[in-house]
Design a protein around this motif. Sequence first.
Motif: not given
Length: 508
Positions: A184, A232, A379-380, A383-384, A387
């Motif tokens: 994480w 998001l 999605l990848l 996510e990156k 973050s």
Amino acid sequence: MISVYIVTGLLGTGKTTLINQELRERKKLGSTEIICFEEGATNSIKEPLSIDPDEIEEDLPHVIHQIQDYISSTNPKEIWIEWNGMFAFQQLEDIFFNSILKEFCHLERVIYTANTNNITPMIQALGERVLSQIYSADHIILYSDDTRKTKSVRTLLQSYNSECSILINPSIEDFHNQLSHPVWPWSLYGIIAILTLYILLVTVFRHSISYSIHQVLAIASGIIFEGIPFLLLGTIISTGIALFVPDRWLMRYLKGDSIKSYCITAGSGLLLPICDCATIPMFNALLKRGIPQHIGLLFMLASPIMNPIALLATYYAFPDTPSILLYRILGGIIIACIVSLTFKWKPHQLPKVTNNLPLAKDYQYTLSSQESNKKKVFLLHVEKEFSQLLIYFSAAAFTLALFQVWIKPTFLSSSLDVAAPIASILLIILAFLFSLCSTSDAIIGRSLNNLFPISSVLGFLWLGPMIDLKNVYMLRQYISASFILRLVITIAITTYIMTLLFQILYIL
């Protein structure tokens, strides 16, 4: 679930040796199996299952069933895979993301091994096949016997994967410790740790801790949780623009300098109920798709002001003077247009890639046009990028909490008798430091209305949604410091001049 560790890289970069050393260090040889997709000069510490990677293209179902049978017969707790560096990483994903293996296998870590002597020419020669492995890596092990090349190669690898950890000639202990770190992002653990500590402090030492500390932690956590949905949403929309919006549509409506393109850009906020922090990743996505700087800036600056939620909040914050809503819209659009046009007349030179290699992460959009692969890439990427943004947003949130607890009360406690020009400068600075959400800054503006001239309050409401401290933190993720400095100064000067003009017209 069986943890799967993947070691990939070109032939001769020490993949087998690395696996052997790590398995000795972990002391889990009895419950660990090895699958090799290439044969090197070094023997594995344990007899592996050897598979020719050419079989993946020829008969993928056979390879999947072969691995399934191997797992069923050995019943491992971990699997280490030595992947051939000449084949795209997507082929390995096709195996373990298959409906059969994904039920009981989980890709835990990806380690890429490289040598400074040949990695640069091999990237140029093999292109997507090598880049797909570098981009997917959690760790890059770089072996180097030439310190002069190490820095340039490290910079090159980081341009393709800025989030991975790069170890230079690591010892066995260094690599083992790195592999033991959580996956994480540290910001997520930091948020959880701080909130947990806050709850413990409130529970155990609530009478011994200053109330202001409670306020800082409460405000910071509130800002983070309030901002996460917008971050998001902005990341999802920006990724959707990058992946699914056709170039011809963007170029048709946003590329030129027609009145239509300016109106669409400035008014798009009415259709996107998002705050200022969500527009930043979308601004970056537009720049990457070739949209001119000034058009992208107009979108980033005008959208938070045209946000229907922000407009509604402004209307309810000033029920006795609804004209403030109109002043905020008109003034904000004028300021956004003027600032954007300055970047049209003199565009800021953004850093460019100085080599002829593929641009960082561009390969992911050309690997395959199949819908399933696009969903996976989507999605990848979300996510990156989310973050990364959360790290900057969290740092900004705690900075802002300090300002709100110890600085803001000074200006809200009593009336300050200052001239309009000085008040405008003061509120512009406060708008930048307070970094309020564009959907809630009107409430603070209402409190300021009793202390300062209306022109200064409007300056507060104009500048805040366009640029503030948290936005600077987030923009730094994408844009150079010189660009941000010019943007901040231009917005501040334009807003200040607008407040002076409004004060003169308001008196007349």
